[in-house]
Design an enzyme around this catalytic site. Structure first.
Site, mmCIF file in Angstrom:
data_model
loop_
_atom_site.group_PDB
_atom_site.id
_atom_site.type_symbol
_atom_site.label_atom_id
_atom_site.label_comp_id
_atom_site.label_asym_id
_atom_site.label_seq_id
_atom_site.Cartn_x
_atom_site.Cartn_y
_atom_site.Cartn_z
ATOM 1 N N GLU A 1 -9.499 -11.079 -7.339
ATOM 2 C CA GLU A 1 -8.552 -9.974 -7.132
ATOM 3 C C GLU A 1 -7.343 -10.089 -8.062
ATOM 4 O O GLU A 1 -6.838 -9.080 -8.538
ATOM 5 C CB GLU A 1 -8.120 -9.922 -5.666
ATOM 6 C CG GLU A 1 -9.278 -9.503 -4.754
ATOM 7 C CD GLU A 1 -8.886 -9.397 -3.296
ATOM 8 O OE1 GLU A 1 -9.757 -9.025 -2.484
ATOM 9 O OE2 GLU A 1 -7.718 -9.673 -2.941
ATOM 10 N N TYR B 1 -12.270 -2.311 -3.926
ATOM 11 C CA TYR B 1 -12.796 -2.500 -2.561
ATOM 12 C C TYR B 1 -14.332 -2.411 -2.490
ATOM 13 O O TYR B 1 -14.874 -2.150 -1.423
ATOM 14 C CB TYR B 1 -12.177 -1.473 -1.611
ATOM 15 C CG TYR B 1 -10.783 -1.830 -1.130
ATOM 16 C CD1 TYR B 1 -10.555 -2.952 -0.337
ATOM 17 C CD2 TYR B 1 -9.688 -1.025 -1.425
ATOM 18 C CE1 TYR B 1 -9.285 -3.276 0.123
ATOM 19 C CE2 TYR B 1 -8.414 -1.337 -0.966
ATOM 20 C CZ TYR B 1 -8.219 -2.465 -0.189
ATOM 21 O OH TYR B 1 -6.966 -2.781 0.287
ATOM 22 N N ASN C 1 -2.101 0.264 6.684
ATOM 23 C CA ASN C 1 -1.544 -0.964 7.257
ATOM 24 C C ASN C 1 -0.631 -1.740 6.293
ATOM 25 O O ASN C 1 -0.493 -2.943 6.399
ATOM 26 C CB ASN C 1 -2.667 -1.841 7.831
ATOM 27 C CG ASN C 1 -3.628 -2.344 6.775
ATOM 28 O OD1 ASN C 1 -3.552 -1.926 5.624
ATOM 29 N ND2 ASN C 1 -4.511 -3.239 7.154
ATOM 30 N N LYS D 1 0.822 -1.220 0.000
ATOM 31 C CA LYS D 1 0.000 0.000 0.000
ATOM 32 C C LYS D 1 0.859 1.276 0.000
ATOM 33 O O LYS D 1 2.058 1.228 0.291
ATOM 34 C CB LYS D 1 -0.927 -0.032 1.217
ATOM 35 C CG LYS D 1 -1.924 -1.202 1.193
ATOM 36 C CD LYS D 1 -2.937 -1.078 2.326
ATOM 37 C CE LYS D 1 -3.926 -2.226 2.319
ATOM 38 N NZ LYS D 1 -4.998 -2.046 3.338
ATOM 39 N N HIS E 1 -2.200 -5.456 1.647
ATOM 40 C CA HIS E 1 -3.503 -6.133 1.517
ATOM 41 C C HIS E 1 -3.238 -7.548 1.029
ATOM 42 O O HIS E 1 -2.324 -7.759 0.227
ATOM 43 C CB HIS E 1 -4.398 -5.421 0.488
ATOM 44 C CG HIS E 1 -5.578 -6.253 0.065
ATOM 45 N ND1 HIS E 1 -6.715 -6.335 0.820
ATOM 46 C CD2 HIS E 1 -5.747 -7.094 -0.987
ATOM 47 C CE1 HIS E 1 -7.553 -7.193 0.230
ATOM 48 N NE2 HIS E 1 -6.987 -7.653 -0.877
#
Ligand code: CMP
Length: 139
Positions: free
Chosen positions: A127, A50, A113, A10, A116
């Site tokens: 995905e 998402y 965070n 990320k 993913h």
């Protein structure tokens, strides 16, 4: 069985130049990086990725964040790759993540965070195809 899972490094992590350190964690755990590319998502693309979280209170913030800088999308392959990747990442909230995991070491908050990872076989398939064509995955 050998599985494939979708991983995203990320923007909080790419900004801090952590791509190599995170990739080393995957490889040390026996996961092979069989596809990888750096992208800067638009907010609309992040929103589509998402989509399942569209009703969550953090959805808008999540999409803004995922479009705030470069990400590295990758396909990880290995024995039980989906669960193994989740183990290496650690809990979503870095405060709950086990020592030595990516999120314990690098994540800044539950939103920022660092990584993913797909949560199940069906989502992994969806995905992976969101980011990669078959030709781009070299096992
Ligand atoms: P990820 O595995 O990418 O899937 C959905 C993401 O939503 C999750 O990691 C978190 O980064 C993010 N998320 C979950 N809970 C919150 C929250 N309370 N506030 C902001 N982001 C969140």
């Amino acid at each position: 069985a050998t599985e494939r899972t979708l991983s995203i490094i990320k923007p909080d992590a790419t900004k801090r130049n952590l791509t190599g350190k995170i990739n080393a964690k995957f490889e040390d755990a026996g996961l092979r990086i069989v596809a990888q590319k750096r992208l800067h998502l638009t907010k609309a693309q992040a929103g589509k990725f998402y989509e399942v979280h569209a009703e969550r209170p953090f959805y808008d913030e999540l999409c803004e964040f995922m479009a705030s800088g470069p990400v590295v999308a990758q396909v990880l392959e290995g024995e039980g790759a989906i669960a193994k990747n989740r183990e290496v990442m650690g809990a979503t909230n870095p405060a709950d993540a086990a020592a030595g995991t990516i999120r314990a070491e690098f994540a800044e908050s539950v939103g920022e965070n660092s990584v993913h990872g797909s949560d199940a076989a069906e989502t992994a398939k969806e995905e992976i195809s969101f980011f990669f064509s078959g030709l781009e995955i070299v096992g």
